[in-house]
Design a protein around this motif. Structure first.
Motif, PDB file in Angstrom:
ATOM      1  N   ASP A  93      12.959  -0.233 -12.746  1.00 51.04           N
ATOM      2  CA  ASP A  93      14.245  -0.059 -12.476  1.00 51.04           C
ATOM      3  C   ASP A  93      15.385   0.076 -14.015  1.00 51.04           C
ATOM      4  O   ASP A  93      15.522   1.181 -13.734  1.00 51.04           O
TER       5      ASP A  93
ATOM      6  N   ASP B  38       5.824  -4.275  -6.061  1.00 49.18           N
ATOM      7  CA  ASP B  38       7.451  -4.095  -7.388  1.00 49.18           C
ATOM      8  C   ASP B  38       7.336  -3.305  -8.302  1.00 49.18           C
ATOM      9  O   ASP B  38       6.401  -3.769  -9.276  1.00 49.18           O
TER      10      ASP B  38
ATOM     11  N   ARG C 143       6.246   4.646  -9.057  1.00 50.30           N
ATOM     12  CA  ARG C 143       7.337   3.713  -8.160  1.00 50.30           C
ATOM     13  C   ARG C 143       6.333   2.317  -8.063  1.00 50.30           C
ATOM     14  O   ARG C 143       6.630   2.165  -7.238  1.00 50.30           O
TER      15      ARG C 143
ATOM     16  N   ASP D  14      12.735  -5.603 -15.155  1.00 46.22           N
ATOM     17  CA  ASP D  14      12.390  -4.943 -13.900  1.00 46.22           C
ATOM     18  C   ASP D  14      12.568  -3.271 -14.364  1.00 46.22           C
ATOM     19  O   ASP D  14      13.035  -2.839 -15.515  1.00 46.22           O
TER      20      ASP D  14
END
Length: 510
Positions: free
Chosen positions: A495, A481, A425, A493
């Motif tokens: 995610d 991040d 993560r 990104d």
């Protein structure tokens, strides 16, 4: 000491079994040295079984007097969106999952081997490991290192045309944006996507001894509280084996060897099965012979006692099933607390590539996903380089030099970067070395691993690699991040990428 047994059968005759027995003794931790003549020695021993069904594996482990501690499965089928794949996966999950839960054995991971050319029956391979303390279990019979060569073999007349059609000659991304699209597409392909939808149907922690599971690499299971651990994995690549069965068998073996070493375990033994087309086909006989020769040459160079013992012939039309090796490698981790996982966790850690990247795109996931292409020659395994890398990985774990390690295989560096970041993560920022970014991101050169290392231990890791002759390239660092930033090329990104990777396989089987 490892003994191999070829084509042993349990009383119920469910199909051929491949069995390996190994010592996992550690004198410096209080376990005595043991061996075939050490009767009654209070050491730990493991037996591994590779077979077409879980029931046969569990039965064989019990017959050997061991306590089953782990299972892993590999399913071979056609395209995930084909008519049979959903039913096959559902049946495997139900059968293997129920048997494992009944026996109290965790299923630590799985492999999904998708072969769009496969029009034969889907196949299942199950690897099981059992342990016992005391006298070393007897292997039913000692087999030679490799089975006899296939008869009637003839080198196919089409193979030279396939080799001439190289993926290295295909068009490549002309911009950073196009490169980002290709990264997302390759990592969302069913073979490389997130398989949680499948693995979550199994209990990976039952028994309480699972140390590492569901990583897509190797699983690690503790033998006993305070005792050593066994690492296990399965690997196979039908596309590489179609291009060159000699190299394809070696690539399956080295991929499994590398995945075990990336946990910090010392690879010690291997088993293998090969699925091919009808035995009367001279092309198939040649594929069998070349695969066996490749395996027999590679295993000793990697320090593995092993044989590619069993060949399964599938009744399929000529050319409608690629030769499919499945390699199982076992490793010993004397101190389970030293195990490594492929997840980046610590922002600020350096992201380092171990090994050398060459322009090796033929047979790659990039060639398949972006260009629907299969041709050329697969990567060269580099057995000496593979062993040197394994030595560096195990030493790094023992000395606590790295915080994570991920072996590179299908999908190349792009796959390793994204999966390591998603599992922790976090994100990664990196600058690719000089040269073609397509090669650096998607080449599937062997003998490579990605590690994370703190600034405090970076110089020690660099010195270790220099002593072993393993190239080291500092690429970038871990970010807090979830973003993959390739400087001068693109930013993704993670995610969004992760959600796409989780959804894609389920979309395919609906």
């Amino acid at each position: 000491m490892v003994d191999t047994v070829e084509n042993a059968r349990v009383p119920a005759e469910p199909g051929p079994l491949d069995v390996v027995s190994l010592d996992i003794a550690s004198p410096d931790r209080g376990w005595a040295e043991s061996g075939p003549d050490a009767e009654g020695v209070d050491g730990w021993h493991a037996v591994a079984v590779l077979a077409p069904d879980a029931a046969a594996v569990l039965h064989a482990l019990e017959e050997a007097g061991t306590r089953p501690v782990a299972l892993m499965d590999a399913v071979r089928c056609g395209a995930l969106d084909g008519r049979d794949a959903p039913a096959v996966l559902a049946a495997v999950a139900a059968e293997v999952g129920a048997l494992a839960r009944s026996a109290g054995v965790p299923v630590v991971d799985h492999r999904l081997v998708l072969d769009a050319a496969n029009e034969g029956a889907a196949g299942l391979t199950v690897l099981g490991v059992g342990v016992r303390q005391g006298a070393r279990p007897d292997a039913p019979a000692v087999a030679p290192g490799c089975a006899a060569p296939a008869t009637g073999a003839a080198r196919p007349d089409w193979i030279d045309r396939v080799h001439a059609d190289r993926a290295e000659d295909l068009p490549r991304a002309a911009s950073g944006a196009e490169l980002a699209e290709q990264v997302t597409a390759v990592l969302s392909a069913p073979t490389l996507a997130d398989h949680a939808w499948y693995t979550e149907q199994f209990d990976h922690a039952i028994g309480g001894d699972t140390v590492v599971s569901r990583t897509g690499g190797a699983g690690v299971v503790r033998v006993d509280e305070g005792g050593p651990a066994v690492a296990l994995t399965l690997a196979g690549n039908p596309r590489a084996c179609l291009l060159n069965p000699y190299l394809g068998a070696q690539l399956a073996l080295t991929e499994a060897h590398r995945a075990v070493a990336a946990t910090g375990a010392r690879p010690v033994a291997a088993l293998g099965r090969l699925t091919v087309g009808p035995g009367a086909d001279p092309d198939v006989a040649w594929q069998v012979e070349e695969s066996r020769l490749g395996w027999a040459d590679a295993a000793p160079a990697l320090g593995l006692d092993s044989s590619l013992a069993t060949v399964d012939h599938v009744d399929a039309p000529a050319g409608k099933i690629h030769p499919s090796p499945v390699a199982a490698v076992l490793g010993v981790l004397e101190r389970p607390e030293e195990r490594l996982t492929p997840a980046f966790h610590h922002p600020g850690d350096a992201v380092v590539l171990l090994g050398e990247t060459s322009e090796e795109l033929s047979g790659s996931a990039w060639a398949e996903v972006v260009h629907r292409h299969l041709g050329g020659l697969p990567p060269r395994p580099g057995l000496d380089r593979e062993q040197a890398l394994a030595d560096v990985l195990t030493a790094s774990a023992q000395r606590r030099l790295v915080t994570a390690a991920c072996s590179l295989g299908a999908g190349g560096l792009a796959h390793a970067l994204v999966t390591a970041a998603l599992r922790g993560r976090v994100g990664v920022a990196l600058t690719l070395p000089e040269g073609d970014p397509t090669v650096h991101l998607f080449s599937e050169s062997a003998a490579r691993a990605l590690v994370a290392v703190s600034a405090h231990h970076y110089d020690a890791l660099r010195a270790l690699c220099a002593d072993a002759g393993v190239p080291l390239t500092r690429l970038g660092e871990v970010l807090p991040d979830p973003v993959l930033e390739v400087v001068g090329q693109f930013s993704l990104d993670l995610d969004t990428v992760g959600a796409r990777r989780a959804a894609r396989p389920q979309e395919a089987i609906r």
